[in-house]
Scaffold this motif. Structure first.
Motif, mmCIF file in Angstrom:
data_model
loop_
_atom_site.group_PDB
_atom_site.id
_atom_site.type_symbol
_atom_site.label_atom_id
_atom_site.label_comp_id
_atom_site.label_asym_id
_atom_site.label_seq_id
_atom_site.Cartn_x
_atom_site.Cartn_y
_atom_site.Cartn_z
ATOM 1 N N ILE A 235 0.852 -1.182 0.000
ATOM 2 C CA ILE A 235 0.000 0.000 0.000
ATOM 3 C C ILE A 235 0.888 1.232 0.000
ATOM 4 O O ILE A 235 1.876 1.297 0.749
ATOM 5 C CB ILE A 235 -0.940 -0.040 1.222
ATOM 6 C CG1 ILE A 235 -2.048 -1.070 0.940
ATOM 7 C CG2 ILE A 235 -1.543 1.327 1.518
ATOM 8 C CD1 ILE A 235 -2.835 -1.470 2.140
ATOM 9 N N ALA A 236 0.568 2.187 -0.855
ATOM 10 C CA ALA A 236 1.411 3.373 -0.974
ATOM 11 C C ALA A 236 0.644 4.606 -0.541
ATOM 12 O O ALA A 236 -0.577 4.571 -0.392
ATOM 13 C CB ALA A 236 1.881 3.531 -2.421
ATOM 14 N N ILE A 237 1.350 5.679 -0.330
ATOM 15 C CA ILE A 237 0.710 6.941 0.039
ATOM 16 C C ILE A 237 -0.243 7.356 -1.073
ATOM 17 O O ILE A 237 0.092 7.282 -2.254
ATOM 18 C CB ILE A 237 1.772 8.030 0.281
ATOM 19 C CG1 ILE A 237 2.563 7.688 1.549
ATOM 20 C CG2 ILE A 237 1.135 9.417 0.410
ATOM 21 C CD1 ILE A 237 3.689 8.634 1.852
ATOM 22 N N GLY A 238 -1.457 7.768 -0.704
ATOM 23 C CA GLY A 238 -2.440 8.197 -1.684
ATOM 24 C C GLY A 238 -3.423 7.110 -2.061
ATOM 25 O O GLY A 238 -4.444 7.381 -2.682
ATOM 26 N N ASP A 239 -3.133 5.836 -1.676
ATOM 27 C CA ASP A 239 -4.041 4.732 -1.989
ATOM 28 C C ASP A 239 -5.336 4.866 -1.192
ATOM 29 O O ASP A 239 -5.322 5.303 -0.046
ATOM 30 C CB ASP A 239 -3.391 3.388 -1.634
ATOM 31 C CG ASP A 239 -2.330 2.985 -2.646
ATOM 32 O OD1 ASP A 239 -2.081 3.783 -3.576
ATOM 33 O OD2 ASP A 239 -1.734 1.907 -2.472
ATOM 34 N N ASN A 240 -6.439 4.449 -1.794
ATOM 35 C CA ASN A 240 -7.692 4.376 -1.066
ATOM 36 C C ASN A 240 -7.773 3.015 -0.401
ATOM 37 O O ASN A 240 -7.511 1.992 -1.043
ATOM 38 C CB ASN A 240 -8.881 4.561 -2.007
ATOM 39 C CG ASN A 240 -8.989 6.018 -2.446
ATOM 40 O OD1 ASN A 240 -8.917 6.926 -1.607
ATOM 41 N ND2 ASN A 240 -9.109 6.225 -3.746
ATOM 42 N N VAL A 241 -8.097 3.006 0.914
ATOM 43 C CA VAL A 241 -8.140 1.742 1.646
ATOM 44 C C VAL A 241 -9.427 1.659 2.456
ATOM 45 O O VAL A 241 -10.076 2.670 2.710
ATOM 46 C CB VAL A 241 -6.940 1.604 2.610
ATOM 47 C CG1 VAL A 241 -5.644 1.403 1.844
ATOM 48 C CG2 VAL A 241 -6.848 2.799 3.541
ATOM 49 N N THR A 242 -9.746 0.432 2.863
ATOM 50 C CA THR A 242 -10.885 0.221 3.761
ATOM 51 C C THR A 242 -10.337 -0.342 5.069
ATOM 52 O O THR A 242 -9.507 -1.248 5.061
ATOM 53 C CB THR A 242 -11.886 -0.769 3.157
ATOM 54 O OG1 THR A 242 -12.280 -0.269 1.891
ATOM 55 C CG2 THR A 242 -13.103 -0.914 4.060
ATOM 56 N N LEU A 243 -10.779 0.222 6.180
ATOM 57 C CA LEU A 243 -10.359 -0.252 7.498
ATOM 58 C C LEU A 243 -11.509 -1.015 8.122
ATOM 59 O O LEU A 243 -12.665 -0.570 8.062
ATOM 60 C CB LEU A 243 -9.979 0.923 8.398
ATOM 61 C CG LEU A 243 -8.989 1.934 7.827
ATOM 62 C CD1 LEU A 243 -8.706 3.030 8.850
ATOM 63 C CD2 LEU A 243 -7.693 1.256 7.398
ATOM 64 N N SER A 244 -11.198 -2.205 8.689
ATOM 65 C CA SER A 244 -12.218 -3.010 9.340
ATOM 66 C C SER A 244 -11.710 -3.447 10.699
ATOM 67 O O SER A 244 -10.529 -3.754 10.853
ATOM 68 C CB SER A 244 -12.524 -4.278 8.514
ATOM 69 O OG SER A 244 -12.661 -3.947 7.149
ATOM 70 N N TRP A 245 -12.609 -3.456 11.702
ATOM 71 C CA TRP A 245 -12.228 -3.994 13.019
ATOM 72 C C TRP A 245 -13.476 -4.498 13.734
ATOM 73 O O TRP A 245 -14.594 -4.125 13.373
ATOM 74 C CB TRP A 245 -11.473 -2.965 13.854
ATOM 75 C CG TRP A 245 -12.280 -1.744 14.235
ATOM 76 C CD1 TRP A 245 -12.966 -1.576 15.397
ATOM 77 C CD2 TRP A 245 -12.477 -0.569 13.468
ATOM 78 N NE1 TRP A 245 -13.575 -0.355 15.394
ATOM 79 C CE2 TRP A 245 -13.284 0.299 14.223
ATOM 80 C CE3 TRP A 245 -12.043 -0.153 12.196
ATOM 81 C CZ2 TRP A 245 -13.679 1.540 13.764
ATOM 82 C CZ3 TRP A 245 -12.424 1.093 11.733
ATOM 83 C CH2 TRP A 245 -13.241 1.942 12.523
ATOM 84 N N SER A 246 -13.239 -5.360 14.697
ATOM 85 C CA SER A 246 -14.356 -6.055 15.333
ATOM 86 C C SER A 246 -14.994 -5.198 16.421
ATOM 87 O O SER A 246 -14.382 -4.253 16.919
ATOM 88 C CB SER A 246 -13.864 -7.365 15.952
ATOM 89 O OG SER A 246 -13.027 -7.052 17.057
ATOM 90 N N SER A 247 -16.185 -5.561 16.807
ATOM 91 C CA SER A 247 -16.845 -4.832 17.898
ATOM 92 C C SER A 247 -16.193 -5.162 19.238
ATOM 93 O O SER A 247 -16.216 -4.364 20.164
ATOM 94 C CB SER A 247 -18.329 -5.167 17.937
ATOM 95 O OG SER A 247 -18.491 -6.570 18.083
ATOM 96 N N GLU A 248 -15.548 -6.353 19.365
ATOM 97 C CA GLU A 248 -14.861 -6.701 20.624
ATOM 98 C C GLU A 248 -13.665 -5.791 20.852
ATOM 99 O O GLU A 248 -13.247 -5.572 21.986
ATOM 100 C CB GLU A 248 -14.335 -8.151 20.617
ATOM 101 C CG GLU A 248 -15.384 -9.236 20.621
ATOM 102 C CD GLU A 248 -15.582 -9.783 19.206
ATOM 103 O OE1 GLU A 248 -14.752 -10.586 18.760
ATOM 104 O OE2 GLU A 248 -16.545 -9.364 18.548
ATOM 105 N N ALA A 249 -13.081 -5.304 19.760
ATOM 106 C CA ALA A 249 -11.890 -4.462 19.886
ATOM 107 C C ALA A 249 -12.269 -2.999 20.062
ATOM 108 O O ALA A 249 -11.418 -2.124 20.060
ATOM 109 C CB ALA A 249 -11.010 -4.641 18.660
ATOM 110 N N THR A 250 -13.573 -2.731 20.207
ATOM 111 C CA THR A 250 -14.033 -1.345 20.272
ATOM 112 C C THR A 250 -14.546 -1.034 21.670
ATOM 113 O O THR A 250 -15.341 -1.790 22.231
ATOM 114 C CB THR A 250 -15.164 -1.131 19.241
ATOM 115 O OG1 THR A 250 -14.705 -1.650 17.985
ATOM 116 C CG2 THR A 250 -15.483 0.343 19.092
ATOM 117 N N PHE A 251 -14.047 0.065 22.248
ATOM 118 C CA PHE A 251 -14.494 0.445 23.587
ATOM 119 C C PHE A 251 -14.969 1.890 23.584
ATOM 120 O O PHE A 251 -14.587 2.684 22.719
ATOM 121 C CB PHE A 251 -13.374 0.236 24.611
ATOM 122 C CG PHE A 251 -12.074 0.906 24.257
ATOM 123 C CD1 PHE A 251 -11.058 0.198 23.625
ATOM 124 C CD2 PHE A 251 -11.854 2.252 24.558
ATOM 125 C CE1 PHE A 251 -9.858 0.818 23.301
ATOM 126 C CE2 PHE A 251 -10.660 2.867 24.232
ATOM 127 C CZ PHE A 251 -9.656 2.147 23.596
#
Lengths: 285, 352
Positions: B334-350
């Motif tokens: 992945i390089a600077i300027g790339d469009n990305v999608t971030l995903s994470w679980s609800s357990e990791a969310t506080f």
């Protein structure tokens, strides 16, 4: 390329070296030469190479007594100054208010700002037969006759301690400042009572200060002039006034010179011996 | 060795409150870390337990013994100072023997215990050396031996490893842990180094401005921080401001909806104002990972290579920034300027 880096420290020193050579070494050499001359009532002294002046000093119980008394008084006043100085220096070093600390340090050295004879005159006013101390004693009815303090060894000791105490306190305090409080705390947490902590931890770490302070005080006390002259009077004699008396009253320059050298040699010898002893006992300082 | 109980412990310096009504029980044999930034009161607590500082309120008990009014030399504690404070005029053996001599043990007993303490910290060969002839790590070991040889009720460590370099620190950390376990001494360690606290202690107390912010196991604190302060002090976190919508859903100001499972008990009645998630819990890719509950799209702004991981700064359309820690994938970098999608679980969310 010329490497003159090694030369620079010497050239910086040379004015001081010059002053010491002219002002100290030269007169001392001359004085040593005088001490080998012979006294003459008519011509002051005659050229000679004799040890008779030294022989006269060491052969006369009167002069030896004065030397012994000088050493005893110098030792005693140094010990008293040390005992009084340690708590004072500790208190100063551990003060956390900077302003109070500077004020107290200034108060410690204030006595050094006035002349020795002025200070000594003060002690005379205090300790004399009709002085303040005796006036109070008589007023309170504790004594009928004035207590003889002035012109005794005790009076000389008191005044000498007062004169050398500032040097002791400052020497001790400067070393104590460098001993962090955490060492005291470590000893306490390990179960040491404060008195034990002082003896086992603080005192050994304070040794360099004790040594330099005691040395300074001992040398000052050995060579004290105004205090024994004014407070000791004619009855309690010490070496420095004796030398002066021989020089200016008797005009026996050879004998005065030899006594000056005896005083110097004894002082030097005790300093060297004590430093050897202390280094053997407590390691390098 | 004993249980230590602090009850409503308090320290005031004039009008400044260094420690505010603090109660804490440390179990017999427990390893507890007091963690916090400088000035949070953690060192004051340690000094009050050791008796070097008087408490202005509250009680301290070692087991059944009330030590609050005892001087430090009557408390039976082993304190390892930040700079070690080894007595410079005594040899290693004399330093270690000092506390035993204060307890007036006989010579033979002192010799045996000094010997075994030096064996424990692997310094037998250096008994005759002076502290200034030792390296930092060796000095630290002597300080440790001097503290444990007296068999204290409590072992207190004040920033024990802060003066050492990183490699040595790691080595000694394991040694302290091993030593503490094998001796079973109740231990309190004060530190501002979160890594040190997480790796040493079985329970952590995070302090902030003289008060306890959170108490818990290392993973409690990391996974469910009680406050934004704890989350930021221990590890790195991403935070977005907003409010709780549905019971398990957080609505950010920028309009994202995130599912969360962790809500610390300490948040209590106060309504959470931020949602947080750790940079290394985020999965980053060209497409979304449907198995995970939370998603957001963005553009990579900056890349910092950190060795084991790479740190990416991702800018969201709302101009908020998130930090992602991910292994560098060499197949599709992945390089600077790339469009990305971030995903994470609800357990990791506080929420905090």
């Amino acid at each position: 390329m010329r490497d003159d880096a090694g030369l620079r420290p010497f050239s910086l020193l040379s004015p001081a070296v010059l002053v010491i050579t002219i002002g100290l070494l030269l007169p001392m050499t001359m004085m040593f030469r005088f001490s080998l001359n012979r006294y003459s009532a008519n011509e002051l002294m005659t050229q000679a190479l004799t040890l008779s002046n030294y022989a006269r000093f060491f052969g006369d119980a009167f002069y030896l007594g004065i030397l012994a008394k000088t050493i005893a008084v110098a030792l005693a006043s140094t010990v008293v100054a040390l005992v009084l100085g340690v708590p004072a220096a500790y208190f100063l070093a551990r003060l956390s208010t900077p302003r109070l600390k500077s004020a107290l340090i200034l108060m410690t050295v204030v006595p050094l700002l006035m002349g020795n004879s002025v200070r000594t005159a003060g002690w005379m006013v205090l300790l004399g037969d009709r002085g303040l101390c005796n006036a109070i004693l008589i007023f309170l009815g504790i004594r009928e006759e004035p207590l003889r303090i002035l012109y005794t060894g005790k009076a000389v000791l008191i005044a000498l301690v007062a004169a050398i105490l500032p040097y002791m306190i400052i020497s001790l305090q400067s070393v104590l400042e460098g001993i962090e409080r955490v060492y005291e705390e470590a000893a306490l947490t390990l179960g040491a009572h404060p008195a034990t902590m002082f003896r086992r931890v603080l005192l050994p770490m304070l040794m360099p200060g004790i040594f330099s302070g005691s040395l300074l005080c001992f040398i000052l006390a050995m060579n004290a002039y105004a205090t024994p002259l004014l407070i000791g009077g004619p009855t309690f004699q010490m070496m420095a006034p004796l030398v002066y008396q021989q020089l200016t009253k008797v005009f026996d320059w050879p004998f005065a010179s030899s006594m000056a050298f005896v005083l110097m040699a004894v002082t030097l010898a005790s300093v060297v011996l004590s430093s050897v002893f202390i280094q053997n006992r407590y390691g390098r300082l | 060795m004993a249980k230590i109980a602090l009850t409503n412990l308090e320290k005031r310096f004039g009008s400044f409150v260094a420690v505010e009504s603090l109660s804490l029980d440390i179990a017999d044999g427990e390893f507890l870390a007091l963690l916090g930034p400088s000035g949070c009161g953690k060192t004051t607590i340690l000094r009050m337990i050791s008796g070097l500082t008087d408490a202005t309120g509250g009680r301290i008990h070692f087991g059944a013994r009330d030590v609050t009014d005892l001087p430090p030399y009557a408390r039976n504690i082993g304190l390892v100072f930040q700079g070690y404070a080894l007595f410079p005029h005594m040899t290693v053996a004399q330093n270690v023997a000092f506390g035993l001599e204060m307890r007036a043990l006989d010579r033979g007993e002192i010799g045996r215990r000094v010997q075994s303490a030096l064996e424990t910290v692997q310094l037998t060969g250096l008994a005759g050396r002076l502290p200034r002839q030792l390296s930092g790590g060796q000095q630290q070991r002597v300080a440790l031996a001097r503290a444990i040889v007296i068999r204290p009720d409590a072992l207190l460590l004040d920033e024990p490893l802060s003066a050492l370099d990183a490699k040595l620190r790691q080595e000694l950390r394991q040694e302290i842990r091993r030593l503490q376990r094998s001796l079973g001494i109740t231990t309190i360690c004060v530190t501002h180094d979160q890594e040190e606290a997480l790796s040493l202690a079985s329970r952590l107390v995070v302090m902030h401005q003289g008060r306890i912010e959170q108490i818990g196991t290392p993973s409690d604190l990391y996974e469910s921080p009680a406050s934004r302060f704890v989350a930021e002090f221990i590890g790195k976190s991403n935070f977005l401001d907003g409010h709780v919508g549905a019971p398990d859903e957080f609505v950010t100001k920028s309009g994202f909806l995130f599912r969360f499972q962790r809500r610390s008990a300490a948040v209590g009645s106060r309504a959470p104002t931020s949602v947080g998630f750790r940079p290394e819990k985020i999965e980053m890719g060209r497409g979304r990972n449907a198995a995970l509950a939370n998603h957001v799209e963005g553009k990579v702004d900056a890349i910092t290579y950190l060795g084991a991981t790479t740190e990416y700064e991702v800018r969201l359309p709302s101009l908020e920034r998130l930090t992602v820690h991910a292994a560098d994938s060499s197949a599709d970098p992945i390089a600077i300027g790339d469009n990305v999608t971030l995903s994470w679980s609800s357990e990791a969310t506080f929420v905090v």
